[in-house]
Write an enzyme that holds these catalytic residues in place. Sequence first.
Site, PDB file in Angstrom:
ATOM      1  N   GLN A   1      56.687  28.566  16.776  1.00  0.00           N
ATOM      2  CA  GLN A   1      55.106  28.029  16.290  1.00  0.00           C
ATOM      3  C   GLN A   1      56.281  26.316  16.059  1.00  0.00           C
ATOM      4  O   GLN A   1      57.453  26.010  15.348  1.00  0.00           O
ATOM      5  CB  GLN A   1      55.244  28.441  14.783  1.00  0.00           C
ATOM      6  CG  GLN A   1      54.133  27.953  13.970  1.00  0.00           C
ATOM      7  CD  GLN A   1      54.134  28.289  12.375  1.00  0.00           C
ATOM      8  OE1 GLN A   1      55.366  28.737  11.743  1.00  0.00           O
ATOM      9  NE2 GLN A   1      53.515  29.674  12.557  1.00  0.00           N
ATOM     10  N   GLY A   2      54.808  24.852  15.963  1.00  0.00           N
ATOM     11  CA  GLY A   2      55.647  23.786  16.150  1.00  0.00           C
ATOM     12  C   GLY A   2      53.790  23.182  14.425  1.00  0.00           C
ATOM     13  O   GLY A   2      53.049  22.846  15.402  1.00  0.00           O
TER      14      GLY A   2
ATOM     15  N   SER B   1      55.544  22.581  11.223  1.00  0.00           N
ATOM     16  CA  SER B   1      55.276  21.623  10.090  1.00  0.00           C
ATOM     17  C   SER B   1      56.424  20.801  11.143  1.00  0.00           C
ATOM     18  O   SER B   1      56.781  20.527  11.545  1.00  0.00           O
ATOM     19  CB  SER B   1      57.118  22.614   8.944  1.00  0.00           C
ATOM     20  OG  SER B   1      56.850  23.517   8.940  1.00  0.00           O
TER      21      SER B   1
ATOM     22  N   SER C   1      61.227  27.931  15.116  1.00  0.00           N
ATOM     23  CA  SER C   1      62.192  28.952  15.536  1.00  0.00           C
ATOM     24  C   SER C   1      61.965  29.629  17.234  1.00  0.00           C
ATOM     25  O   SER C   1      61.164  30.358  17.262  1.00  0.00           O
ATOM     26  CB  SER C   1      62.406  30.332  14.632  1.00  0.00           C
ATOM     27  OG  SER C   1      61.088  31.034  14.093  1.00  0.00           O
TER      28      SER C   1
ATOM     29  N   GLU D   1      49.143  37.698   8.423  1.00  0.00           N
ATOM     30  CA  GLU D   1      49.809  38.888   7.994  1.00  0.00           C
ATOM     31  C   GLU D   1      50.332  39.248   6.747  1.00  0.00           C
ATOM     32  O   GLU D   1      51.471  40.050   6.699  1.00  0.00           O
ATOM     33  CB  GLU D   1      51.071  38.557   8.999  1.00  0.00           C
ATOM     34  CG  GLU D   1      51.456  37.549   8.950  1.00  0.00           C
ATOM     35  CD  GLU D   1      53.028  37.190   8.875  1.00  0.00           C
ATOM     36  OE1 GLU D   1      54.624  38.218   8.978  1.00  0.00           O
ATOM     37  OE2 GLU D   1      53.655  35.977   7.995  1.00  0.00           O
TER      38      GLU D   1
END
Lengths: 294, 294, 377, 377
Positions: C121-122, C124, C156, C239
């Site tokens: 995930q990009g 922040s 991550s 989620e």
Amino acid sequence: MRFQLTDDQRALRDGVRELLTRRFGAEALRAAAEPADEPGRLDRALWRELGEAGFFALRLPEADGGVGLGLPEAVLAFEEAGRALLPGPLVATHLAAGEVPGAATGEVVVAAVGNGLVEWLAEADVVRGDATGAVPLRSVDPLTPLHRVPVASDADPVAVLLTAAEQLGGATRACELAVQHARTREQFGQPIGAFQAIKHLCAEMLVRTETARAAVYAAAVTADPADIDTARLLADEAAVRGARDCLQVHGGMGFTWEFEVHLHLKRAWVRTHRTVDATESEERLAAALLAESR
Amino acid sequence: MRFQLTDDQRALRDGVRELLTRRFGAEALRAAAEPADEPGRLDRALWRELGEAGFFALRLPEADGGVGLGLPEAVLAFEEAGRALLPGPLVATHLAAGEVPGAATGEVVVAAVGNGLVEWLAEADVVRGDATGAVPLRSVDPLTPLHRVPVASDADPVAVLLTAAEQLGGATRACELAVQHARTREQFGQPIGAFQAIKHLCAEMLVRTETARAAVYAAAVTADPADIDTARLLADEAAVRGARDCLQVHGGMGFTWEFEVHLHLKRAWVRTHRTVDATESEERLAAALLAESR
Amino acid sequence: MDLAHTPQEEEFRARLREWLGEALPTLPPKPSPDDWPGRRAYDLGWQRRLYDAGYGDVHWGASPSIRLIFLEETEKAGAPYVGAGFVGLLHAGPTIAAEGTPEQRARWLPPILRGDEVWCQGFSEPDAGSDLAALRTRARRDGDDYVVSGSKIWTSHAEVADWCELLVRTDPEAGKHRGITWLAMPMDAPGITVRPLRTLAGSAEFAEMFLDEVRVPVANRVGDENDGWRVTMVTLSFERGTAFVGEVVACRRVLRELAAEAHKNGRWDDPVLRRRLGRLNAEFRALWRLTQWNVSEAELTGGVPGVGGSVFKLRYSHARQELYDAAADVLGPDSLDLDRPWVLDRLSSLSYTIAAGTSQIQRNIVAERILGLPKGR
Amino acid sequence: MDLAHTPQEEEFRARLREWLGEALPTLPPKPSPDDWPGRRAYDLGWQRRLYDAGYGDVHWGASPSIRLIFLEETEKAGAPYVGAGFVGLLHAGPTIAAEGTPEQRARWLPPILRGDEVWCQGFSEPDAGSDLAALRTRARRDGDDYVVSGSKIWTSHAEVADWCELLVRTDPEAGKHRGITWLAMPMDAPGITVRPLRTLAGSAEFAEMFLDEVRVPVANRVGDENDGWRVTMVTLSFERGTAFVGEVVACRRVLRELAAEAHKNGRWDDPVLRRRLGRLNAEFRALWRLTQWNVSEAELTGGVPGVGGSVFKLRYSHARQELYDAAADVLGPDSLDLDRPWVLDRLSSLSYTIAAGTSQIQRNIVAERILGLPKGR
């Protein structure tokens, strides 16, 4: 009553701070915490320099080669050590000055058995207390190697007080760091310190720190056991919660290894275990109430 | 799994709320709290009306003239009673329905000896438990007369649960009142609810209330002892802290007798003492952990 | 109001339990935390096993109740969680499923479900944390490509990811929430530098990512240009209902272990500690009930998660920190030993009140979106 | 850094102690809380005794250390506090002393010191609480008088006061902090209605005050017209350093009584309660040290109180509430009995985080004025 720092005390505090900023500033701290950098090694040169500056001999009479000062001055020096996160068995060596040859000058490093733990055992030249059966553990604080020992030594009240002084220094630093960040970090178009949520976190940090300061300094003046127990409870709280709130104010950045706040939190945890249990301090203060009520 | 209110349950809750709003709304509450107004007298007409509406006979089988519903429905009704701050020995009378003649219909008022206290002793027609040696005290809650008794009765788990339901209702009301005030009261040129300090107090009130709600409703479904202990701990916390935060949000206005929040706080205190001690609930939940770990 | 599952759901649980009983003993040994390729292979392998057994899409297609049972049972059995599959299964995948074209769904979804590809995930950035919409990573159009430059943080699995769900600014003139676009960036594109980011727990769980004129085909855009904020909100809320099911189950196990340990080392005799554990038992029992409540609500509203997730997250993240503080008290001086159980978990619990929306931000959300309190001026 | 008083100060203490030992047994019985004229007479009588013995001006003229000793010793001896003299001795008096003309000082100060006149405070309004500067009570000039209309709230001792220190708006066009003026209003002027205001503790300690075209001579204005905000700030900060000395001494006594009571009723055997009392002992010992610290600072800076008062007030008001919550736990079910000690005090402790600046306002003050954090937009 002049329950404020004297000019001499202010000068002493500034002197220690200057020495530590020069010799163990933010960069040195970061470097020391690098696991690559031989963890658990003590900087002997710095130790001797501390000795020369009178850090360990502070309370020894001048006749014995000491500085001839008292507990208040020692507390101010240890507060600065806590603020700088200075590593090493500072309290043990300070208490050994005048009893263990070489301790006062910083030539001999002294460790002491505490409340089931020994800090810096492997690096020490002299160990006070019964360290039989000591087992190394993987210390949560990268700057404080620890051994576990089966027996606990009785805590010297001065050790409790000087540890509280270190906690006070750590709490002070955590508050400074949080305020600094809150003033400069911008989110949603303004410094985050303009948001009440952050503002009030910082205000409570200051309240805890300043209340602990009054308690620690008073205990240094009176050396009264109940004052010392008070100082340790307040200072522990200010240090641990201060470091956590500082981390919260920093958000993600506070969660990185590079930023010093985690070292403050971990050291604060180590210090809460150094001398007597907090529950013992609470029990003694409760018993004191009952005794006074009669 | 459908852990949500059914349409029938929603209708029941709305019905009770409607009845209580009509018969014991804000004005009636204020009037009842006026010390001039014969404190400690129960409104027998309202009591019979509750009986007719099935409040006491809710869980009695239809064959016995009851409503034939279960604990979840009783919990919803008692939540509304807590929300409205309805006075009287509601739990004791509800539990007596089917056992004490006249209790189910609201014709007979039943008090019960609790954890060293009896509520509404002087007004009750029947007292369950050993009230020998009962001494009146000057109750902190102007709407709940209290006697102190030397012995404590064992608490019926259902009494614990229904008390928790009342606490949940009180917590819900405190949150509503705080939000209402925060939306409308202006200071510094904006509604005070626009300030994060107030906003976050209200948010935490909601969090405590909704967590307690899940715990109370689940305990109503399972009637499991550990679920009931859980419900009571969470609901006590939500009610007491909710009333205090509501008071804080209201500032000076919250400190006046006229404004209902103090009545919520005082009743919440009374309810924390009604059944078993909170420490006993904690001990049982701790023991349960240990038992499960084996 | 009831807590019983349907017979079909209970049958699902029984089948799953049986399958786990057979599958888990055949799992390869768990790789070390620093072995990124090993972890990738391990996590994807497990996803493949799930897929083959018919559980691959449980995070997507299944009802909230089924997802709840799945997460409860796998955690209880000690099965691996999504691991490296996290972003694909729980963020990027659902986004593509909801907002992607048929071609995009066909290209990206099957490899996620089969455990073939890893996403990271990009979102922040160093200057866009709580204020995510302030992100500045720039993408300009050049023919059929976007050319992307900027930096991302808290990514991550970046070291072993095939794809990155990337938020970029395509219109710097537009208001902060407009002008953002959602891209699927292939991680082998030239111009990407990944640098591990060590956390206070000592591990390099996250990474920083520097993007220097990285070319991403326009065809990799999900949703319209400048509509990425809306697309993202779908992802972020997806989620919420069941996000922490496994963790609450795990925390309740930790509590039981703490009781046993305290009993063993004698600290159980201290009523202060004992009652604290009793209270934590109440706390996590209640959080479990709140989870069931939220899941039932999601089921009734057709799976659309409400803002109730913020209520849960607020309470849970603080409860988790209290749990590990209590663990430290159970351990006494041993709480300073990283080799003891719970000590590392205590460190990572510190991120819970920060990551995925700080508690301060969550309280704003609860106050403004649920309670209807006004925004400050 | 020391905690010893000078020989002169210790001599003051010894003399005071001796005098208290003689004076207190001759005090008349304490009037009931509802007997306002009786309370006025009692409180003023005590002030007169102090004045005659040379202690009348201890709240003003004396050094902070002397004031500390005075408050410590009188509380320990169980002497009355200022009571109805509160506003005169600690608010209005110091303001007039600092800002009044020689004529004003000569008119108003001696009766305050001699215990002849009672003052009350007309600051807060229903719509001006935390935001005091938003006050709207209007005063227009008419010849040599101001004509005042509006309403005030939280006015203590209004029923028996001779004078009211009143804040009014003289220029509604000016910015909120400008256009405010400080007046001394005679309470016998026509147009004043006082209505008792019952608090949640059941007592009518305060009053509302309605002003309908009340005429106040211009000569009663202290400070310049429209300069009342600055004049007020002097008043509000005056007593910060030593404001709570007596209360901290009293709280420490309560703590000892709680220990004795718990020991008697058996709850002392519960380590949870015992350690909580131990912690509260630490808390109030520390607050006493913080008081000494603040007093010493005030002494060094020539008596000018710093913002440190906000730090103290924040901590103290929460500690006081915790103290009385602990008292409730010592009492158990008896904590529901208003006739038991501490129960009413528990109720009044609830006002401590609200009155004289809520904790929320105090945190703003600490953050902005001490820590230098920016104001929000």
